[in-house]
Design a protein around this motif. Structure first.
Motif, PDB file in Angstrom:
ATOM      1  N   VAL A 245       0.835  -1.201   0.000  1.00 24.04           N
ATOM      2  CA  VAL A 245       0.000   0.000   0.000  1.00 24.04           C
ATOM      3  C   VAL A 245       0.872   1.254   0.000  1.00 24.04           C
ATOM      4  O   VAL A 245       1.865   1.342   0.723  1.00 24.04           O
ATOM      5  N   LEU A 246       0.489   2.222  -0.822  1.00 24.10           N
ATOM      6  CA  LEU A 246       1.194   3.497  -0.888  1.00 24.10           C
ATOM      7  C   LEU A 246       0.928   4.302   0.387  1.00 24.10           C
ATOM      8  O   LEU A 246      -0.216   4.570   0.735  1.00 24.10           O
ATOM      9  N   ASP A 247       1.982   4.631   1.089  1.00 25.41           N
ATOM     10  CA  ASP A 247       1.863   5.391   2.342  1.00 25.41           C
ATOM     11  C   ASP A 247       1.745   6.879   2.020  1.00 25.41           C
ATOM     12  O   ASP A 247       2.721   7.546   1.699  1.00 25.41           O
TER      13      ASP A 247
ATOM     14  N   THR B 166       1.249   9.278   3.926  1.00 19.18           N
ATOM     15  CA  THR B 166       1.809  10.187   4.938  1.00 19.18           C
ATOM     16  C   THR B 166       3.265  10.521   4.647  1.00 19.18           C
ATOM     17  O   THR B 166       3.821  11.442   5.246  1.00 19.18           O
ATOM     18  N   LYS B 167       3.882   9.761   3.737  1.00 13.58           N
ATOM     19  CA  LYS B 167       5.277  10.010   3.403  1.00 13.58           C
ATOM     20  C   LYS B 167       5.379  10.842   2.126  1.00 13.58           C
ATOM     21  O   LYS B 167       4.490  10.813   1.263  1.00 13.58           O
ATOM     22  N   ASN B 168       6.464  11.556   2.034  1.00 13.16           N
ATOM     23  CA  ASN B 168       6.713  12.420   0.889  1.00 13.16           C
ATOM     24  C   ASN B 168       7.232  11.558  -0.272  1.00 13.16           C
ATOM     25  O   ASN B 168       8.443  11.346  -0.413  1.00 13.16           O
ATOM     26  N   ILE B 169       6.297  11.035  -1.077  1.00 13.23           N
ATOM     27  CA  ILE B 169       6.640  10.117  -2.162  1.00 13.23           C
ATOM     28  C   ILE B 169       6.161  10.673  -3.497  1.00 13.23           C
ATOM     29  O   ILE B 169       5.032  11.155  -3.605  1.00 13.23           O
ATOM     30  N   ASP B 170       7.018  10.606  -4.495  1.00 13.47           N
ATOM     31  CA  ASP B 170       6.627  10.939  -5.858  1.00 13.47           C
ATOM     32  C   ASP B 170       6.223   9.624  -6.526  1.00 13.47           C
ATOM     33  O   ASP B 170       7.068   8.784  -6.846  1.00 13.47           O
TER      34      ASP B 170
ATOM     35  N   ILE C 107      10.872   3.543 -11.043  1.00 12.01           N
ATOM     36  CA  ILE C 107      11.826   2.686 -10.331  1.00 12.01           C
ATOM     37  C   ILE C 107      11.374   1.226 -10.389  1.00 12.01           C
ATOM     38  O   ILE C 107      12.176   0.321 -10.650  1.00 12.01           O
ATOM     39  N   ALA C 108      10.084   0.987 -10.156  1.00  6.76           N
ATOM     40  CA  ALA C 108       9.563  -0.385 -10.215  1.00  6.76           C
ATOM     41  C   ALA C 108       9.681  -0.952 -11.621  1.00  6.76           C
ATOM     42  O   ALA C 108      10.074  -2.107 -11.815  1.00  6.76           O
ATOM     43  N   GLN C 109       9.348  -0.128 -12.618  1.00  2.00           N
ATOM     44  CA  GLN C 109       9.437  -0.580 -14.010  1.00  2.00           C
ATOM     45  C   GLN C 109      10.857  -0.982 -14.373  1.00  2.00           C
ATOM     46  O   GLN C 109      11.102  -2.046 -14.947  1.00  2.00           O
ATOM     47  N   LEU C 110      11.821  -0.129 -14.031  1.00  2.00           N
ATOM     48  CA  LEU C 110      13.213  -0.403 -14.377  1.00  2.00           C
ATOM     49  C   LEU C 110      13.773  -1.585 -13.604  1.00  2.00           C
ATOM     50  O   LEU C 110      14.576  -2.368 -14.128  1.00  2.00           O
ATOM     51  N   GLU C 111      13.355  -1.750 -12.362  1.00  2.00           N
ATOM     52  CA  GLU C 111      13.838  -2.873 -11.562  1.00  2.00           C
ATOM     53  C   GLU C 111      13.332  -4.197 -12.128  1.00  2.00           C
ATOM     54  O   GLU C 111      14.086  -5.168 -12.222  1.00  2.00           O
TER      55      GLU C 111
ATOM     56  N   TYR D  76       9.626   2.657  -1.787  1.00  2.23           N
ATOM     57  CA  TYR D  76       8.306   2.122  -2.157  1.00  2.23           C
ATOM     58  C   TYR D  76       8.351   1.427  -3.511  1.00  2.23           C
ATOM     59  O   TYR D  76       7.783   0.344  -3.688  1.00  2.23           O
ATOM     60  N   GLY D  77       9.027   2.017  -4.489  1.00  2.00           N
ATOM     61  CA  GLY D  77       9.133   1.394  -5.807  1.00  2.00           C
ATOM     62  C   GLY D  77       9.765   0.012  -5.735  1.00  2.00           C
ATOM     63  O   GLY D  77       9.318  -0.928  -6.404  1.00  2.00           O
ATOM     64  N   MET D  78      10.789  -0.139  -4.896  1.00  2.00           N
ATOM     65  CA  MET D  78      11.458  -1.432  -4.747  1.00  2.00           C
ATOM     66  C   MET D  78      10.574  -2.428  -4.000  1.00  2.00           C
ATOM     67  O   MET D  78      10.627  -3.630  -4.266  1.00  2.00           O
ATOM     68  N   GLN D  79       9.754  -1.940  -3.072  1.00  2.00           N
ATOM     69  CA  GLN D  79       8.819  -2.829  -2.381  1.00  2.00           C
ATOM     70  C   GLN D  79       7.827  -3.444  -3.373  1.00  2.00           C
ATOM     71  O   GLN D  79       7.544  -4.644  -3.322  1.00  2.00           O
ATOM     72  N   VAL D  80       7.318  -2.620  -4.256  1.00  2.00           N
ATOM     73  CA  VAL D  80       6.396  -3.118  -5.276  1.00  2.00           C
ATOM     74  C   VAL D  80       7.115  -4.079  -6.224  1.00  2.00           C
ATOM     75  O   VAL D  80       6.589  -5.143  -6.577  1.00  2.00           O
TER      76      VAL D  80
END
Length: 446
Positions: free
Chosen positions: A93-95, A97-101, A108-112, A149-153
């Motif tokens: 889940v996208l948090d 409350t955090k400063n995330i773009d 990042i997820a796509q490239l990983e 977050y991107g790496m978590q996904v």
């Protein structure tokens, strides 16, 4: 009074922080152009690594889907596709409350995922790291949160991807061609490669109940008897090629055949040396058309990712469906029969790909892609296709995606590598599958 002033001051500070947070994210200025560039990088590496068309479709689908699932959590107009496809995966889940773009996280997820599935990891790592440096310099907090977050996904996707039977198919037997049945597929010149991906029908599909769900009509019964339907189709391939020779390089049919070649296994021999001429795959060509359409329609980042993801899922399922039929019918290529029974000096315009003939992969994939793109962009979407310019071929103009699909399918007859039945029945197979994908994913017009 003092308490009231303190409260107002606190609200002002929080508001300023929120504005600053949004400004920091907007300052990164990640746009649809960045997503196009990132996917182009993955395509370039796949061309370099010479991935087969089915394997390339797998890479596109997973890389784009990983990015999309992040976008869908941020955009209330988009829904998770994991609810409608064959996906036993829990997306972190996208948090909020955090400063995330979220755009950065999606890239990042796509490239990983792309890095995980290709061979030349260093190439994609260098590209990714160049982005990381720029993003980190702009705002380290946003970058680190987005990267996490991107790496978590991506990690969640890796666990799911690991169960799609791909690894298991790497150890399965090669396709046996030792048979006295003249109708069965045989390796073709100049490399006489084994049939590629004979077990691709065992790969987990995205929207299909089974690999055979959209089984096409049977091809005409094999017969070398003059006057039989099959023999007429064989002679059509032979005669079309001969007529093109008379016309020469100005032939429109020749231009069409070369434009839609998209064969990553083309080999060129010079003296005693043989080397590969690297080209894009059929799926890669339709990914390129998706880029053209997205840019012409001026899609934003979210809609661009949505377009790429839906088309990628369709292409991936199209290859599973087509390859199921190819290794089930196991039909011989025109080149083999013509050389053996009609003219041993005859050569097709295009190099025959290393797998059975029926149905035509270009036809199935093009039919599927055209249906999905038509739903996304409209029925009369005109465009200039410059996908093959990088390979020295001029752009071509189309009045619609279906117009392009019909030409792509017919190009296989002009190329001398498919009978008419594989083209027409394959196109119908792809159209039916494309409509199924549109309905299953509830693909929305953009």
């Amino acid at each position: 009074m003092r308490k009231a002033l303190m409260l107002l001051l606190s609200i002002a500070i929080l508001s300023a922080c929120a504005d600053d947070k949004n400004t920091n994210i907007e300052a990164l200025n990640i746009s649809a152009l960045d997503y196009h560039a990132s996917l182009d990088q993955i395509t370039n590496i796949m061309v370099h690594d010479i991935f087969s068309p089915p394997v390339a479709s797998r890479i596109y689908s997973y890389a784009n889907l990983a990015a999309y699932e992040i976008v869908a959590q941020h955009n209330p107009e988009l829904e998770s596709l994991t609810k409608t496809i064959n996906a036993d995966i829990k997306i972190p889940v996208l948090d909020t409350t955090k400063n995330i773009d979220y755009k950065m996280a999606a890239l990042i997820a796509q490239l990983e995922i792309g890095k995980t599935l290709i061979f030349s990891e260093a190439e994609i790592t260098n590209y990714r790291d160049s982005l990381f440096v720029r993003w980190k310099e702009n705002n380290e907090e946003i970058f680190l949160n987005s990267e996490t977050y991107g790496m978590q996904v991506a990690d969640a996707f890796k666990r799911w991807i690991d169960k799609d039977n791909y690894k298991e198919t790497r150890t399965m037997p090669k396709f046996s061609v030792y048979t006295e049945d003249v109708s069965r597929w045989q390796p073709t010149p100049p490399t006489y490669m084994d049939g590629i991906e004979p077990h691709w029908m065992k790969i987990r599909p995205f929207t299909l109940d089974s690999a055979s769900q959209f089984k096409p009509k049977p091809h005409p019964e094999f017969s070398m008897k003059v006057g039989s339907v099959f023999y007429k189709e064989l002679m059509e391939v032979y005669e079309v090629r001969n007529q093109m020779d008379k016309t020469g390089n100005k032939s429109e049919e020749l231009s069409i055949a070369k434009f839609w070649d998209c064969n990553p296994y083309v080999s060129t021999q010079r003296g005693h040396l043989m080397f590969a001429t690297k080209k894009i795959t059929p799926g890669g060509h339709w990914i390129g058309i998706t880029k053209i359409a997205s840019q012409k329609a001026n899609l934003d980042f979210d809609k661009t990712v949505y377009a790429y993801t839906t088309i990628s899922i369709g292409i991936a399922d199209a290859f599973i469906s087509c390859w199921d039929e190819k290794y089930s019918s196991n039909l011989i290529r025109p080149e083999t029969l013509i050389n053996k029974f009609i003219d041993d000096q005859w050569k097709p315009v295009l190099q025959t790909p290393p797998f059975p003939e029926y149905t035509s992969g270009h036809s199935v994939v093009s039919g599927t892609s055209a249906e999905i793109l038509t739903q996304l962009f409209g029925d009369q979407f005109q465009f200039l296709d410059d996908t093959e310019v990088r390979y020295g071929l001029p752009q071509r103009e189309y009045t619609s995606f279906r117009n392009a699909a019909q030409e792509a399918a017919l190009s296989r007859l002009y190329g001398g590598i498919h009978y008419r039945a594989a083209i027409e029945n394959g196109l119908e197979q792809g159209i039916d599958l494309g409509k199924h994908v549109v309905n299953t994913l509830n693909v929305k017009a953009l």
